[in-house]
Design a protein around this motif. Structure first.
Motif, PDB file in Angstrom:
ATOM      1  N   TYR A  81     108.728  17.219 136.219  1.00 41.68           N
ATOM      2  CA  TYR A  81     109.817  16.239 136.107  1.00 41.68           C
ATOM      3  C   TYR A  81     111.079  16.892 135.561  1.00 41.68           C
ATOM      4  N   ASP A  82     112.216  16.565 136.188  1.00 40.30           N
ATOM      5  CA  ASP A  82     113.496  17.078 135.711  1.00 40.30           C
ATOM      6  C   ASP A  82     113.866  16.434 134.375  1.00 40.30           C
ATOM      7  N   GLU A  83     113.546  15.147 134.243  1.00 43.56           N
ATOM      8  CA  GLU A  83     113.825  14.442 132.984  1.00 43.56           C
ATOM      9  C   GLU A  83     112.716  13.422 132.738  1.00 43.56           C
ATOM     10  N   VAL A  84     112.309  13.299 131.476  1.00 43.90           N
ATOM     11  CA  VAL A  84     111.444  12.207 131.039  1.00 43.90           C
ATOM     12  C   VAL A  84     112.292  11.385 130.073  1.00 43.90           C
ATOM     13  N   ILE A  85     112.642  10.190 130.515  1.00 44.07           N
ATOM     14  CA  ILE A  85     113.670   9.396 129.816  1.00 44.07           C
ATOM     15  C   ILE A  85     113.041   8.191 129.132  1.00 44.07           C
ATOM     16  N   LEU A  86     113.339   8.022 127.849  1.00 42.44           N
ATOM     17  CA  LEU A  86     112.923   6.808 127.139  1.00 42.44           C
ATOM     18  C   LEU A  86     114.107   5.848 127.090  1.00 42.44           C
ATOM     19  N   LEU A  87     113.872   4.597 127.515  1.00 44.10           N
ATOM     20  CA  LEU A  87     114.912   3.566 127.404  1.00 44.10           C
ATOM     21  C   LEU A  87     114.817   2.956 126.011  1.00 44.10           C
ATOM     22  N   THR A  88     115.880   3.061 125.245  1.00 41.18           N
ATOM     23  CA  THR A  88     115.855   2.579 123.866  1.00 41.18           C
ATOM     24  C   THR A  88     117.282   2.304 123.405  1.00 41.18           C
ATOM     25  N   PRO A  89     117.466   1.233 122.584  1.00 43.35           N
ATOM     26  CA  PRO A  89     118.841   0.898 122.185  1.00 43.35           C
ATOM     27  C   PRO A  89     119.505   1.986 121.336  1.00 43.35           C
ATOM     28  N   ASP A  90     118.725   2.911 120.747  1.00 45.18           N
ATOM     29  CA  ASP A  90     119.379   3.973 119.954  1.00 45.18           C
ATOM     30  C   ASP A  90     119.576   5.260 120.756  1.00 45.18           C
ATOM     31  N   GLY A  91     119.470   5.183 122.084  1.00 45.05           N
ATOM     32  CA  GLY A  91     119.690   6.365 122.921  1.00 45.05           C
ATOM     33  C   GLY A  91     121.164   6.610 123.234  1.00 45.05           C
ATOM     34  N   GLU A  92     121.386   7.656 124.010  1.00 45.69           N
ATOM     35  CA  GLU A  92     122.721   8.009 124.517  1.00 45.69           C
ATOM     36  C   GLU A  92     123.198   6.869 125.436  1.00 45.69           C
ATOM     37  N   ARG A  93     124.457   6.500 125.347  1.00 45.63           N
ATOM     38  CA  ARG A  93     124.957   5.362 126.121  1.00 45.63           C
ATOM     39  C   ARG A  93     125.037   5.711 127.612  1.00 45.63           C
ATOM     40  N   PHE A  94     124.457   4.871 128.447  1.00 51.69           N
ATOM     41  CA  PHE A  94     124.466   5.094 129.893  1.00 51.69           C
ATOM     42  C   PHE A  94     125.859   4.821 130.457  1.00 51.69           C
ATOM     43  N   ASN A  95     126.307   5.660 131.375  1.00 55.04           N
ATOM     44  CA  ASN A  95     127.582   5.417 132.058  1.00 55.04           C
ATOM     45  C   ASN A  95     127.540   6.024 133.464  1.00 55.04           C
ATOM     46  N   GLN A  96     128.634   5.874 134.194  1.00 62.89           N
ATOM     47  CA  GLN A  96     128.665   6.325 135.589  1.00 62.89           C
ATOM     48  C   GLN A  96     128.447   7.833 135.706  1.00 62.89           C
ATOM     49  N   ARG A  97     128.968   8.578 134.728  1.00 64.58           N
ATOM     50  CA  ARG A  97     128.814  10.042 134.786  1.00 64.58           C
ATOM     51  C   ARG A  97     127.333  10.424 134.709  1.00 64.58           C
ATOM     52  N   LEU A  98     126.624   9.771 133.798  1.00 62.81           N
ATOM     53  CA  LEU A  98     125.187  10.045 133.652  1.00 62.81           C
ATOM     54  C   LEU A  98     124.426   9.602 134.907  1.00 62.81           C
ATOM     55  N   ALA A  99     124.825   8.468 135.494  1.00 59.36           N
ATOM     56  CA  ALA A  99     124.208   8.019 136.752  1.00 59.36           C
ATOM     57  C   ALA A  99     124.425   9.073 137.832  1.00 59.36           C
ATOM     58  N   ASN A 100     125.635   9.606 137.932  1.00 59.73           N
ATOM     59  CA  ASN A 100     125.926  10.654 138.924  1.00 59.73           C
ATOM     60  C   ASN A 100     125.013  11.859 138.704  1.00 59.73           C
ATOM     61  N   ASP A 101     124.911  12.315 137.456  1.00 61.47           N
ATOM     62  CA  ASP A 101     124.077  13.494 137.151  1.00 61.47           C
ATOM     63  C   ASP A 101     122.620  13.237 137.528  1.00 61.47           C
ATOM     64  N   LEU A 102     122.106  12.078 137.141  1.00 58.32           N
ATOM     65  CA  LEU A 102     120.684  11.797 137.382  1.00 58.32           C
ATOM     66  C   LEU A 102     120.390  11.611 138.867  1.00 58.32           C
ATOM     67  N   SER A 103     121.394  11.171 139.645  1.00 61.95           N
ATOM     68  CA  SER A 103     121.167  10.952 141.081  1.00 61.95           C
ATOM     69  C   SER A 103     120.970  12.275 141.824  1.00 61.95           C
ATOM     70  N   LEU A 104     121.289  13.394 141.157  1.00 61.35           N
ATOM     71  CA  LEU A 104     121.121  14.714 141.787  1.00 61.35           C
ATOM     72  C   LEU A 104     119.748  15.314 141.516  1.00 61.35           C
ATOM     73  N   LYS A 105     118.934  14.663 140.683  1.00 59.90           N
ATOM     74  CA  LYS A 105     117.612  15.197 140.320  1.00 59.90           C
ATOM     75  C   LYS A 105     116.577  14.833 141.381  1.00 59.90           C
ATOM     76  N   ARG A 106     115.420  15.507 141.316  1.00 60.89           N
ATOM     77  CA  ARG A 106     114.337  15.245 142.281  1.00 60.89           C
ATOM     78  C   ARG A 106     113.299  14.297 141.702  1.00 60.89           C
ATOM     79  N   HIS A 107     112.851  14.594 140.486  1.00 63.15           N
ATOM     80  CA  HIS A 107     111.765  13.813 139.878  1.00 63.15           C
ATOM     81  C   HIS A 107     112.197  13.292 138.515  1.00 63.15           C
ATOM     82  N   LEU A 108     112.227  11.983 138.395  1.00 63.70           N
ATOM     83  CA  LEU A 108     112.600  11.368 137.119  1.00 63.70           C
ATOM     84  C   LEU A 108     111.459  10.492 136.632  1.00 63.70           C
TER      85      LEU A 108
END
Ligand code: ADE
Length: 229
Positions: A81-108
């Protein structure tokens, strides 16, 4: 093809947001594969327990480490996996830039936190990134995961057709979108701006850019200051 695995104690919550409309079409077209895993299938007891009370006391229930570790590790045996992501209110704030970066990965892989929290050892050992979708607390990470996956999937090449293109989205260049109109040209006395009726593409483009700039300045001074950086 992007593959997204979602680990959840309440998989039914993810059903409809990921199985309708553009998300469904993206999967049918083979642009993305989304697999939801029920954490309870990795529980050990007959009650299929996935949570427990916190050490040290306090309210709420904490997701136990064993089912999450076993689920994540069995997935990691099958692929890297390119990233193993935990969804949590104390995480890094999601935005369009992060969506763009993650859309380039293969396995999430996305892990949905639930109840009061997740055993800290999950974050320590399994997770490469923690994401919050905003400064408010949901009952669990499922709706947040649906938001993140939706924002990523529509950016995968071939998911949207040319007329739906993501290139002119709000935020793609730190600008909000421009006003849009469709027929009729006049509705209850409200007229579509004359510039849009000219058929002059240069003029329409100029008007739209001006509107995007004005709207961003009026609503989002934070974006205007980041443009100047
Ligand atoms: N889980 C609960 N609240 C959340 C939030 N705001 N973002 C991501 N995951 C969450």
């Amino acid at each position: 093809m992007v593959r997204v695995d979602i680990v959840s104690g309440v998989p039914d919550l993810l059903e409809s947001p990921l199985q309708e409309s553009i998300m469904r079409r993206a999967q049918e077209k083979g642009k993305v594969e989304i697999v939801v895993h029920d954490l309870r299938e990795y529980a050990h007891d007959k009650h299929r327990t996935i949570d427990d009370t916190p050490y040290g006391g306090g309210s709420g229930m904490i997701l136990k480490p064993e089912p999450i570790f076993e689920c994540v590790e069995s997935l990691q045996k099958a692929r890297a996996y390119d990233e193993v992501i935990l969804l949590t209110p104390d995480g890094e704030r999601f935005n369009q830039r992060l969506a763009n970066d993650l859309s380039l990965k293969r396995h999430l892989m996305l892990i949905c936190g639930h109840y009061k929290g997740v055993d800290e050892r999950v974050r320590e050992r399994l997770v490469s990134r923690e994401i919050s979708i905003g400064d408010y607390v949901l009952t669990g990470g499922e709706l947040a995961a649906a938001v993140v996956v939706d924002a990523i999937v529509r950016l995968i090449p071939g998911v949207l057709n040319a007329s739906e293109s993501a290139l002119s989205d709000s935020f793609q260049d730190d600008l909000l979108g421009h006003p849009e109109y469709t027929r009729p040209a006049e509705f209850r006395g409200m007229k579509v701006p004359a510039e849009l009726l000219t058929g002059d593409h240069k003029e329409i483009e100029r008007w739209r850019n001006e509107q995007r700039q004005k709207r961003t300045e009026a609503r989002r001074t934070d974006l205007v200051s980041s443009q100047k950086k």
